[in-house]
Scaffold this motif. Structure first.
Motif: not given
Lengths: 363, 509
Positions: B388-390, B219, B396, B221, B201, B355-357, A350-351, A322, B392, A353
């Motif tokens: 890290t996969m996102e 890692s 895309h 979601p 990334e 997590a984190g969302e 976590d993860g 991001k 967001a 972030r």
């Protein structure tokens, strides 16, 4: 040897001889405190056991050995002029102190208000962050922050105070010659380069279990205010607070979740009438009266790229992807993120972030 | 009369010479096979009997004993049929004995006398070469495998009668043509990195992992493409070298997984389900059973949903990750297998995955603690970087394409060449294998990098081992950017990819 009189030196020798009995006595803390207050002969009678008679003879024949204090170390006893005034009139206080960092500096540290911030080794993230924030704010407001040295809360306290370029005082459980636990030695060097480390025993070849509660009582007696950040509801974890209460020091605690075992001790202190501390300002209000002293945050002036990234992280752009979406070079972003992480303004959640720390965005 | 035929049995990944001695003497008709043979070998008796008769030869109605020597080596598999049959024919005087001693015979017989292929042809071919025999006689199906051994004469025989012709000095049958045209590039058949939308990334982190052969943890979601990305890893890894390909083919040949005999160029990609047992992953369930780590040798072992694997199973990965081999010791057999693979693991950031969302995560503290406990520990110690996969990425889906595998592969190959040139004298090929001493010698940091490293240690963000990992990854990033020196920003990138960050948990301070 100049700082310690023969009488106190002999007391220190006697404690070493009685270590097994003291360690046994420390299983019952109220009894332990009363033991520490006893004069030499009665202490020998109380816990000398079968060796009592033999120890009395050895005590009578004791000669000061010409022990050399290690480099950078000084030893003082309660009859020395540099001995902390707050300890001087207490029977419970240690008879001798080993000091690393110099007695002059110790005097300077103790001339300020001393706040002991203590807590469990098994701290949660919440406890670690709170301890660090309290220490940072208090150190920036000119208070001397004191704690022990162990993993968990004590480490967070020293790190926080050093972040604010404050000076800290650490009370060691087993001598100041070596850092124990050894993995703290980098932190220990930073503490003693600007602050002081003190301990009751001088060069104990091994750490006795009674050193732990003994350290807690020294901390409690030195401080005007004891703040417990997180502690389980067990006598040893609350020893510092209990001694402070018994000797008319302010005792405060940080409230925690009722379901968390490491908050049970602090919550029960609050039930028992301890003051509640949520921020450095609460602690200052307790010490000086409400509204008289304002808490300072260490200056968090950030260079422009860092500030911009920090604000973006705060606005929810919490991953590398991001942050680089708008076309910033990922190398530059990585540099800024590392810098922010090293300054303790963001942590990894976590993860992976990025999460801004409490208070990071306020300044 | 006595005849001796030469053949091989498979032991681990290698072939061991076995002499088939056939003795025929007067007596009641009987046919016995002795010499520690397993069920498949004992059944050879009936196959050989039928094959000999159906090929138009005479099966002597006398007392026949076939001995497989050495007697103390267990013999497995049906590959002895051809040797036993030829031994019987030679002992009964139907073919000359002289050529039998210089030709290795390997293959299973069908009842009508056709020669079938057996597992482990490549290993047998290598052993034939080593033993200095003149020719390996075998069935057509896997004959191309045997031709990979340079300098070995391969005699293809479609039927038992052809084998008789070869052993009498005749010409073998023609080598079968490859069933499909050989693939020049592995990337053609594989999923391509170009299919991935967004996630620049993550693609970059995957490139770094491929360039330095770093064990990695993905890692993110659910539904963000962890598995998709991992499956594209082989397409950006450099193709197999000839020697590596032979090693891989030997393993796959012994386990009977190899089809066609062309030299492989694509790296193996193994993705076992998380219900796998320790024996399934490592091997040793029974004699000759090869685990997934061995099948992933010179390739990728992908463990999806890492936290769902049984803890003892993951612990068992430590030896192969450390030494690049597994030593399996059981009551009746022991063997050492090569197992140098790149580990790719994938996990959700928490059991529910969100997590984190914001508020979507429904995991309790206990769930999270269990999740972390599963992941942390000795296995995570061997993982160099976190991809890290996102979420967001969903925006895309209509977005621009990532670079194609072929393009990324070129970068990876170039970075690997730089590493190999630097590390040649150390006896390793990739940055992931550097130890502390090599790191000191080959990773030269600039001032900024040194400062970051010291500060991270002081704040307790990196352990000593974590530092080594960050330095290895930083070295690879510098290699990708064609820099001999490891710069501040390379270390910063490596730092942001450190795997500890994927697990929020207790921090030292």
């Amino acid at each position: 040897m100049s700082g310690v009189c023969a009488q106190c030196e002999r007391r220190s020798w006697l404690l070493e001889q009685l270590s097994v009995g003291l360690a046994f006595g420390a299983r019952d803390l109220p009894r332990f405190w009363s033991l520490l207050e006893l004069p030499d002969a009665e202490l020998t009678d109380a816990i000398g056991g079968r060796r009592g008679a033999e120890l009395h003879v050895a005590y009578a024949q004791w000669e000061p050995a010409s022990a050399q204090a290690g480099e950078g170390l000084e030893r003082i006893c309660r009859h020395h002029r540099a001995y902390p005034a707050s300890l001087r009139n207490h029977a419970l206080a240690p008879h001798t102190l080993s000091v690393r960092g110099g007695v002059e500096r110790l005097g300077g540290l103790l001339a300020e208000t001393v706040v002991a911030i203590v807590g469990t080794r098994r701290a949660s993230d919440y406890g670690m962050e709170t301890a660090r924030g309290l220490a940072r704010g208090l150190a920036a407001s000119g208070v001397t922050v004191a704690s022990g040295l162990a993993e968990g809360i004590p480490t967070a306290v020293h790190v926080g105070a050093l972040e604010a370029h404050g000076t800290t005082l650490t009370v060691m459980a087993a001598g100041v010659e070596r850092c124990s636990p050894a993995w703290c030695s980098a932190l220990y060097r930073r503490i003693t380069s600007s602050g002081c480390a003190i301990s009751e025993t001088s060069s104990s070849p091994r750490a006795w279990r009674w050193g732990e509660p003994a350290r807690a009582r020294t901390l409690a007696l030195l401080a005007q205010l004891v703040i417990v950040v997180e502690a389980e509801e067990r006598p040893w974890e609350l020893a510092c607070a209990h001694v402070a209460q018994a000797h008319e020091r302010h005792v405060a605690a940080v409230p925690g979740r009722v379901s968390s075992p490491v908050s049970r001790g602090t919550n029960s202190l609050l039930m028992g009438g301890a003051q509640m501390v949520r921020s450095p300002q609460d602690a200052l209000d307790l010490l000086y009266g409400i509204g008289t002293h304002e808490a300072h945050e260490p200056s968090t002036e950030l260079e422009q790229p860092l500030q911009a990234i920090l604000e973006q992280v705060g606005a929810g752009m919490d991953t590398m992807g991001k942050l680089t979406e708008s076309g910033s070079r990922s190398g530059d972003v990585a540099l800024a993120l590392v810098e922010l992480e090293l300054r303790g303004l963001i942590v990894r959640g976590d993860g992976g972030r990025y999460v801004p720390c409490a208070g990071a965005l306020a300044g | 009369m006595l005849a001796r035929a030469r053949t091989f049995t498979i032991e681990g990944l290698h072939a061991r010479a076995v002499t088939v001695e056939v003795d025929i003497r007067p007596g009641l008709p009987a046919f016995a096979i002795v010499g520690l043979a397993d069920a498949a070998v004992r059944e050879a008796r009936d196959r050989v009997h039928a094959a000999v008769l159906n090929s138009g030869y005479e099966f002597p109605a006398r007392r026949i004993t076939a001995n497989l020597a050495p007697a103390d080596v267990p013999k497995v598999g049906p590959g002895f049929d051809l040797a036993i049959a030829c031994g019987v024919l030679a002992a009964s005087g139907q073919i000359p004995v002289d050529l039998l001693d210089t030709h290795a015979l390997f293959g299973e017989l069908s009842l009508d006398g056709e020669v079938r292929a057996s597992h482990g042809t490549l290993a047998v071919a290598e052993a034939t070469m080593k033993a200095g025999l003149r020719m390996l006689v075998l069935g057509p199906a896997r004959a191309r495998e045997a031709t990979l051994v340079e300098g070995l004469a391969v005699g293809v025989v479609e039927r038992l009668s052809s084998a008789v012709r070869v052993l009498s000095g005749g010409a073998p049958d023609p080598l079968p043509q490859p069933s499909r045209p050989p693939l020049r590039s592995a990337a053609r058949r594989q999923p391509d990195l170009g299919d991935v939308r967004g996630q620049p990334e993550a693609v970059r982190a995957l490139t770094i992992a491929a360039a330095g052969a770093h064990n990695s943890l993905l890692s993110g979601p659910p539904g963000t493409g962890k598995t998709m990305l991992a499956q594209r890893l082989p397409s950006i890894l450099p193709p197999l070298e000839r020697s590596e390909a032979i090693e891989v083919m030997r393993i796959h040949s012994v386990t009977g997984r190899l089809t066609g005999g062309e030299l492989l160029s694509e790296r193996p990609f193994r993705a076992p389900h998380h219900s796998i047992t320790t024996a399934g992953l490592i091997g040793g369930a029974r004699r000759g059973w090869v685990g997934e780590v061995v099948l992933a040798h010179n390739g990728v072992l992908f463990l999806d949903e890492l936290s769902e694997f049984a803890r003892p199973t993951l612990e068992a990965l430590r030896q192969p990750l450390e030494d690049g081999r597994v030593a399996i010791v059981r009551a009746r057999h022991s063997a050492v297998y090569p197992a140098r693979f790149m580990l790719m693991a994938a996990t959700n950031p928490c059991p529910c995955g969100y997590a984190g969302e914001d508020e979507r995560c429904r995991c309790s503290e206990a769930d999270l603690a269990r999740h972390r406990r599963r992941l942390s520990g000795p296995l995570l110690d061997r993982i160099d970087l976190l991809v890290t996969m996102e979420r967001a990425a969903v925006d895309h889906i209509g977005g621009e394409l990532a670079t194609s595998s072929a393009h990324v592969r070129e970068q990876v190959i170039e970075a690997r060449e730089r590493q190999a040139a630097r590390l040649r004298e150390e006896g390793i090929l990739v940055n992931a294998q550097m130890d502390a001493r090599m790191l000191r010698r080959h990773v030269k940091l600039d001032e900024g990098g040194k400062r970051v490293l010291a500060a991270s240690r002081e704040r307790g963000l990196l352990s000593a081992r974590g530092q080594h990992r960050a330095l290895r990854v930083a070295r690879t990033i510098a290699d990708l950017e064609r820099s001999e020196r490891v710069k501040h920003e390379h270390l910063a990138s490596a730092f942001s990819l450190r795997p500890e960050a994927g697990l929020s948990g207790r921090r030292a301070a």
